[in-house]
Write a protein that holds these residues in place. Structure first.
Motif, PDB file in Angstrom:
ATOM      1  N   LYS A   1     -11.219  -3.066  -1.328  1.00 45.30           N
ATOM      2  CA  LYS A   1     -10.221  -2.369  -0.808  1.00 45.30           C
ATOM      3  C   LYS A   1      -9.027  -2.067  -1.512  1.00 45.30           C
ATOM      4  N   GLU A   2      -8.801  -3.174  -2.227  1.00 50.36           N
ATOM      5  CA  GLU A   2      -7.513  -2.923  -3.324  1.00 50.36           C
ATOM      6  C   GLU A   2      -7.734  -2.033  -4.522  1.00 50.36           C
TER       7      GLU A   2
ATOM      8  N   LYS B   1      -0.034   3.603  -7.053  1.00 45.25           N
ATOM      9  CA  LYS B   1      -1.435   4.064  -7.486  1.00 45.25           C
ATOM     10  C   LYS B   1      -1.637   4.366  -8.936  1.00 45.25           C
TER      11      LYS B   1
ATOM     12  N   MET C   1       0.909  -1.412   0.046  1.00 41.29           N
ATOM     13  CA  MET C   1       0.089   0.082   0.110  1.00 41.29           C
ATOM     14  C   MET C   1       0.783   1.321  -0.099  1.00 41.29           C
ATOM     15  N   GLN C   2       1.580   1.559  -1.253  1.00 40.99           N
ATOM     16  CA  GLN C   2       2.379   2.797  -1.305  1.00 40.99           C
ATOM     17  C   GLN C   2       1.676   3.560  -2.451  1.00 40.99           C
ATOM     18  N   ARG C   3       1.906   4.910  -2.131  1.00 41.05           N
ATOM     19  CA  ARG C   3       1.194   5.589  -3.303  1.00 41.05           C
ATOM     20  C   ARG C   3       1.930   5.681  -4.690  1.00 41.05           C
TER      21      ARG C   3
ATOM     22  N   GLU D   1     -10.318   0.304  -4.470  1.00 38.04           N
ATOM     23  CA  GLU D   1     -10.531   1.675  -3.830  1.00 38.04           C
ATOM     24  C   GLU D   1      -9.229   2.347  -3.648  1.00 38.04           C
ATOM     25  N   TYR D   2      -8.092   1.700  -3.200  1.00 36.78           N
ATOM     26  CA  TYR D   2      -6.574   2.378  -2.881  1.00 36.78           C
ATOM     27  C   TYR D   2      -5.950   2.469  -4.152  1.00 36.78           C
ATOM     28  N   PHE D   3      -5.688   1.422  -5.119  1.00 36.04           N
ATOM     29  CA  PHE D   3      -4.913   1.587  -6.187  1.00 36.04           C
ATOM     30  C   PHE D   3      -5.711   2.563  -7.323  1.00 36.04           C
TER      31      PHE D   3
END
Length: 673
Positions: free
Chosen positions: A479-480, A416, A411-413, A482-484
């Motif tokens: 969740k994946e 993304k 989970m790193q920006r 939504e984050y990436f």
């Protein structure tokens, strides 16, 4: 008289005022009729950069999106623009705007093309594919229920106890004969292997038995010992990290041999075949050991007599002078396995590969393949014509590996997806993936999705994923996504025969969301050279309609076996020309034709998605010519030199190939399969 003049002057002033008000009112109605975006509409007063920038974007002209119905923006274009859907890319001033019903360039995390299962009622579709439609309706119905539960928060992950310490693994494991049989002939290695780990198998091969192949019969005795990746993706065959297959009898050569190989997603690599001849001098050594030792063959004297022995001595002295560690043959060794004769086999993990000894003598060495590492080998399976008496593994790692194949998300920006651009893109890449392919998606994000064209949003890439049968996988997937910001969920329950629906969703996204000049489809184990793919498409001159890939011509459907197609499903003798599924390119107009036909219930759907695309292109070609371009560089099986795409690449191979592309500036494979 003066009063009359005053009255006239007053009347003129009132009349002028009325005229002025009428002009203002007319101007107001004109503004409301054409919905002219005033500059003050761009300010929201919220102070948010994101809000103000998106509001300002609403006031600007947007690129044309065709065939979106009420879901997308409506545009007024001339006849020339309708004939050339990408003309507006070059001359956007010719396109007049009707205010979009909603923002077009927002990221859509869920595909809306499959609104409900009633779309697959027989109306408009051929009864020939009623089985397909029944499957699709059920999958969409179940998927909608699953997604509604996820979206509302009713479906939540199971609460697992929090582990306060790192789980320890035993440094040795052993099983007896009965225990091994009860465990389905598989020994679990909890934390895989590490440098110096070794496994000892005590077993006895069966006597040969008769097997028939048509009218022919043969005496067969063989067994397979495999290091498997048991912690790979659930629901798929585990990768065979080392496949060791001694054929005592029954090989096509008529002699005893040993075959070694790897297998990833049902794709075998390049095998190592030991047939009694020692590895040649020009072959690479593995930790100083030859890949294949020599044993006595029925067509020689063992290599130790007469001229052969003299030649062996000369070769040995020459190798010694050159610093090679090859030894001179001084014994007559038989093939290491025999029917009904007990053996003790030891497999050892070295620096460069696996080494196998039988009854104390080195037999063969197999170099590591880039796609796998020692910690991936979490199980040993032995099957075939053999009785296993005991298995003992020692010097095993005591802690869990740092790499978790089932779910490897960082989970790193930096990983993304960049924002969607406000103008059409050159290429849209839709990547087919499965819900639990976390490691595969992460490897793509860290490799070719870091290409500068993708990072600058000139090229857009998105994963297309259907829902999984396990709710916890879907919770993690949401969740994946939504984050990436790079996953489009196609809300039906995943099914092999329905992969074609993801392909339709890719075309819809490429046409209606990003208005891409080219639309590409690939798999999540496909490495893509983005710049090379665009250059290949740009080579097609004079024709706007194109279909590029590794094209199959005159292919017949299989009528038996795992991939069998019935005559009801496909009555014709040949498939139309079609590109292999791991990677192909379409022009915008072909993709738009597919979406329009699907929405009008005219699209013929078939369970083999690559064949389906061939059918659709063939139908499009009836009214407008398509440039069908065949290239082997869209590699179907593994990787080749100067590839455009490489298939069946494991997560580690993805990272390896990207590293080579960055460091060397040219494409290189990481251990061809």
């Amino acid at each position: 008289m003066k009063k009359s003049k005053l009255d006239n002057s007053s009347s003129q002033i009132r009349f002028g005022l009325v005229q002025f008000l009428l002009v203002v009112l007319l101007f107001y109605f004109l503004c409301m009729s054409f919905e002219i975006p005033f500059i003050f509409r761009t300010g929201s007063g919220s102070g948010s950069d994101d809000v103000s920038s998106s509001s300002f974007a609403d006031a600007l002209p947007r690129p044309m999106v065709v065939g979106g119905g009420s879901r997308e923006a409506n545009w007024v274009v001339g006849e020339e623009e309708e004939a050339d859907p990408h003309r507006h890319f070059k001359d956007p001033g010719r396109v007049q705007l009707r205010l979009p019903e909603r923002k077009m360039r927002e990221f859509k995390s869920v595909s809306e093309i499959f609104v409900n299962e009633s779309f697959f009622d027989n109306g408009g579709f051929s009864d020939e594919f009623s089985i397909f439609h029944k499957t699709a309706k059920h999958a969409i119905s179940m998927g909608r229920k699953m997604w509604d539960g996820l979206d509302s928060g009713l479906i939540k992950p199971d609460k697992a106890p929090v582990k306060t310490r790192i789980e320890k693994c035993p440094d040795m494991v052993s099983v007896s004969e009965s225990e091994f049989v009860n465990r389905s002939r598989i020994l679990v290695l909890p934390c895989g292997l590490t440098l110096g780990s070794h496994i000892t198998v005590v077993a006895t091969p069966h006597w040969a038995h008769v097997e028939k192949d048509g009218d022919k019969t043969a005496m067969v005795s063989q067994f397979m010992m495999e290091l498997q990746g048991l912690k790979a993706v659930d629901g798929e065959d585990p990768p065979r990290i080392l496949h060791f297959n001694p054929r005592i009898k029954g090989d096509w050569s008529g002699r005893p041999v040993i075959e070694q190989n790897t297998c990833y997603r049902m794709q075998w690599g390049s095998g190592l075949r030991c047939d009694g001849r020692e590895s040649s001098d020009d072959e690479e050594y593995v930790d100083g050991e030859v890949k294949c030792e020599r044993w006595k063959r029925d067509d020689d004297d063992g290599g130790n007599n007469g001229d052969d022995f003299d030649e062996s001595k000369k070769t040995w002295w020459l190798n010694r002078l050159m610093g090679r560690r090859k030894k001179m043959i001084t014994h007559d060794w038989d093939y290491p396995f025999a029917e009904g004769k007990l053996f003790v086999l030891t497999l050892r993990a070295g620096m460069e590969g696996y080494h196998i000894s039988v009854n104390g003598r080195h037999i063969t060495s197999f170099p590591y393949r880039t796609g796998f590492v020692l910690e991936d080998a979490t199980g040993l399976a032995v099957k075939g014509n053999i009785d296993v008496h005991s298995v003992y593994a020692a010097s095993l790692p005591s802690t869990n590996p740092s790499f978790a194949p089932q779910k490897h998300l960082e989970m790193q920006r930096i990983w993304k997806a960049p924002s969607l651009p406000q103008k059409p893109v050159e290429l849209f890449i839709g990547i087919l993936s499965a819900g639990n392919h976390f490691a595969e998606r992460m490897a793509v994000r860290k490799s070719w999705m870091q290409q500068k064209l993708v990072r600058s949003s000139k090229v857009v890439a998105r994963f297309f994923v259907a829902l999984h049968a396990r709710k916890e996988v879907n919770v993690d997937l949401k969740k994946e996504a939504e984050y990436f910001g790079d996953i489009v969920i196609v809300p039906y329950m995943d099914h092999y025969d329905l992969v074609v629906l993801k392909t339709v969703a890719i075309c819809e996204y490429g046409v209606n969301t990003v208005a891409a000049k080219y639309v590409m489809k690939c798999d999540d184990d496909t490495f893509v050279r983005v710049d090379a793919v665009i250059q290949e498409a740009e080579k097609v001159k004079g024709r706007e309609s194109l279909y590029i890939g590794n094209i199959n011509f005159n292919h017949k459907p299989l009528r038996t076996g795992k991939w069998a197609v019935t005559f009801e499903e496909w009555p014709e003798e040949y498939y139309p020309p079609y590109a292999n599924g791991p990677g192909y390119i379409l022009s915008y107009d072909v993709a738009k034709f597919i979406v329009d036909d699907f929405e009008q219930k005219r699209l013929r759907l078939f369970k083999m998605e690559d064949v389906s695309m061939g059918m659709w292109v063939e139908k499009f070609n009836e009214t407008r010519p398509v440039a069908v371009v065949h290239s082997l560089k869209f590699c179907q099986f593994g990787c080749i030199e100067d590839y455009f795409t490489a298939h069946y690449q494991s997560p580690r191979q993805m990272i390896c190939m990207w590293d080579k592309l960055q460091r060397l500036g040219k494409p290189q494979c990481c251990n061809m399969r």
